[in-house]
Design an enzyme around this catalytic site. Sequence first.
Site, PDB file in Angstrom:
ATOM      1  N   TYR A  73       4.472 -13.852  23.458  1.00 34.06           N
ATOM      2  CA  TYR A  73       4.413 -12.471  22.950  1.00 34.06           C
ATOM      3  C   TYR A  73       5.577 -12.677  22.716  1.00 34.06           C
ATOM      4  CZ  TYR A  73       3.254  -8.020  23.753  1.00 34.06           C
ATOM      5  OH  TYR A  73       3.281  -6.477  23.396  1.00 34.06           O
ATOM      6  N   PHE A 125       1.456   3.598  -4.684  1.00 39.29           N
ATOM      7  CA  PHE A 125       0.403   2.804  -4.686  1.00 39.29           C
ATOM      8  C   PHE A 125      -0.381   3.694  -3.365  1.00 39.29           C
ATOM      9  CE2 PHE A 125      -2.340   0.016  -2.031  1.00 39.29           C
ATOM     10  CZ  PHE A 125      -3.202   0.174  -3.076  1.00 39.29           C
ATOM     11  N   ASP A 126      -1.316   3.858  -3.498  1.00 40.96           N
ATOM     12  CA  ASP A 126      -2.367   4.945  -2.544  1.00 40.96           C
ATOM     13  C   ASP A 126      -1.997   5.163  -0.911  1.00 40.96           C
ATOM     14  OD1 ASP A 126      -3.780   2.803  -2.467  1.00 40.96           O
ATOM     15  OD2 ASP A 126      -5.170   3.611  -2.568  1.00 40.96           O
ATOM     16  N   ASP A 216       9.060  -1.731  -3.408  1.00 40.70           N
ATOM     17  CA  ASP A 216       7.030  -1.934  -3.046  1.00 40.70           C
ATOM     18  C   ASP A 216       6.941  -2.663  -3.156  1.00 40.70           C
ATOM     19  OD1 ASP A 216       4.596  -2.230  -1.922  1.00 40.70           O
ATOM     20  OD2 ASP A 216       4.184  -0.031  -2.660  1.00 40.70           O
ATOM     21  N   ALA A 218       4.736  -6.109  -2.690  1.00 45.38           N
ATOM     22  CA  ALA A 218       3.364  -6.354  -2.616  1.00 45.38           C
ATOM     23  C   ALA A 218       3.752  -7.466  -3.938  1.00 45.38           C
ATOM     24  CB  ALA A 218       2.393  -5.604  -3.044  1.00 45.38           C
ATOM     25  N   LYS A 259      -0.954  -9.080  -0.448  1.00 49.02           N
ATOM     26  CA  LYS A 259      -1.381 -10.054  -2.457  1.00 49.02           C
ATOM     27  C   LYS A 259       0.029 -11.303  -2.694  1.00 49.02           C
ATOM     28  CE  LYS A 259      -2.427  -5.927  -1.899  1.00 49.02           C
ATOM     29  NZ  LYS A 259      -1.417  -4.466  -1.608  1.00 49.02           N
ATOM     30  N   HIS A 451     -11.558   7.447  -2.088  1.00 51.83           N
ATOM     31  CA  HIS A 451     -12.053   6.972  -2.174  1.00 51.83           C
ATOM     32  C   HIS A 451     -12.670   5.894  -1.851  1.00 51.83           C
ATOM     33  CE1 HIS A 451      -8.193   5.379  -2.938  1.00 51.83           C
ATOM     34  NE2 HIS A 451      -8.530   4.435  -3.052  1.00 51.83           N
TER      35      HIS A 451
HETATM   36  C1  LIG Z   1      -1.461  -3.271  -1.088  1.00 54.31           C
HETATM   37  C2  LIG Z   1      -0.461  -2.696  -1.630  1.00 54.31           C
HETATM   38  C3  LIG Z   1      -0.271  -1.493  -0.139  1.00 54.31           C
HETATM   39  C4  LIG Z   1      -0.771  -1.274   1.042  1.00 54.31           C
HETATM   40  O1  LIG Z   1      -0.807  -2.604   1.707  1.00 54.31           O
HETATM   41  P1  LIG Z   1      -2.271  -3.161   2.992  1.00 54.31           P
HETATM   42  O2  LIG Z   1      -1.887  -4.295   3.007  1.00 54.31           O
HETATM   43  O3  LIG Z   1      -3.595  -2.661   1.459  1.00 54.31           O
HETATM   44  O4  LIG Z   1      -2.065  -2.379   3.428  1.00 54.31           O
HETATM   45  C5  LIG Z   1       1.661  -1.273  -0.684  1.00 54.31           C
HETATM   46  N1  LIG Z   1       2.344  -0.770  -1.918  1.00 54.31           N
HETATM   47  C6  LIG Z   1       1.372  -1.826  -3.023  1.00 54.31           C
HETATM   48  C7  LIG Z   1       1.783  -1.662  -4.272  1.00 54.31           C
HETATM   49  C8  LIG Z   1       0.289  -2.715  -2.673  1.00 54.31           C
HETATM   50  O5  LIG Z   1      -0.385  -2.890  -3.870  1.00 54.31           O
END
Ligand SMILES: *Cc1c(COP(=O)(O)O)cnc(C)c1O
Length: 460
Positions: A73, A125-126, A216, A218, A259, A451
């Site tokens: 833990y 990103f969304d 960000d 990813a 990603k 969406h």
């Molecule tokens: C996928 C993504 C996110 C969100 O990540 P999740 O793991 O899906 O919660 C944020 N910003 C970008 C650019 C992404 O591609």
Amino acid sequence: MDIRYVPEPFRIKMVETIKMLSREEREMKIAEAKYNMFSLKGEDVYIDLLTDSGTNAMSQEQWAGVMRGDEAYAGGTSYFKLVEAAQDIFGYEYIQPVHQGRAAEKVLFGLLMGEGQYSISNMHFDTTRAHVELSGARAIDCVVAEAADPTVRAPFKGNMDIVKLEELINKYGPDKVKLVIMTITNNSAGGQPVSVQNIRETSEICKKYNIKFCIDAARYAENAYFIKQREPGYENKSIKEIIKEVFSYADMFTMSAKKDSIVNMGGLIGIKNDGKLFQLCKGRTISFEGFTTYGGLSGRDLESLAIGLYEGIDENYLRYRIGQMEYLAGRLDKAGIAYQSPVGGHGVFVDAKAMFPHIPYNEFPGQALAIELYKEAGIRTCDIGSYMLGNDPDTGEQLHADFEFTRLAIPRRVYTQAHIDIMADALIAIKERANTVKGYRITWEPPILRHFQASLEPVK
Ligand SMILES: *Cc1c(COP(=O)(O)O)cnc(C)c1O
């Protein structure tokens, strides 16, 4: 010019059977799903390109790591291994694992902004936009103009518009703009890279106005590969050196590890040197995610992520990875099918507006093409356009996106050249009957991130 497929730098040790339903079955399934790709069952999909997120194939080393994962833990060895790997790659002092990218956004953004304040990004990103808005703030996009023209072949179409950024900061007030976010690669603009120069210039503006700068991250590894390919002065640097420099310009990062870190679940928050902010993050992580040394993940996830971080920045792997996109894009070039070009890092963003000039933005050409791809060959994709963008949070009116893409997101280390050829053949077949394809309208939608859940029907 024919583009050669870059051979896989791995061989296959485990397989998963997939099958294609008949055309009649596919038409029935998509109607039952109310024309929402997220409502289809995975088993009814032949080639699943809905996302490259969490759909990656792990290596034998990562699976061995799953067995070694320490499920303590508090203070498990897998946690320390992950923190050490992330510190080594990014050069940041503080690393917090979380269960995925949006969890990083949720933990961090609520500490940085609120009502009457703003976040400016090359493109949110969304989920990033959603978490800015959930904090009470507003999300403003500021990408370079060439991003909106899929035919302009610029090397760094994901860049921040530096001139506009400074204008926006002065318009909204430097004290009201609480965060600048650089999304690398720029997902919503088509997986387009951002240059080191642009990241450095953005960082200088943030320093000038005393605004925090967040990456960000990813697809930071694919972004680094593009920098090595395209930015003068970086051709002889290692991927790792490029990453170190990129992150040196920011104060913090949020990352979806689903990603480029080649795992099925995971995320990270990185903070360069602000110990006070990290302390606050730890508190929110415990409330939202779980104790700080597991952050919503199992020990086995932490272990496979520590390994995946290194596999994702391997240059041979990245050459093959980007090579898949370039091969598919080459086939579309030959067929005269427009896409966000040059092709991005994690998929091909087909220009649905160009394919269906007769379908207006509020009848969602990107969604229409996604539905056709499923009907044509059992391929699941998604809209990156007005349908995804949704409604203005203040007026409730449908927003008009700069582009209407259908995204063929390619999972990492999953599909072969034959699968990629099926994608190209399906798009070519749809192009031939493009003028018969109709738009869609929404029959039900939730207030945010619609969406994922909305219901649609074909326009009569
Ligand atoms: C996928 C993504 C996110 C969100 O990540 P999740 O793991 O899906 O919660 C944020 N910003 C970008 C650019 C992404 O591609």
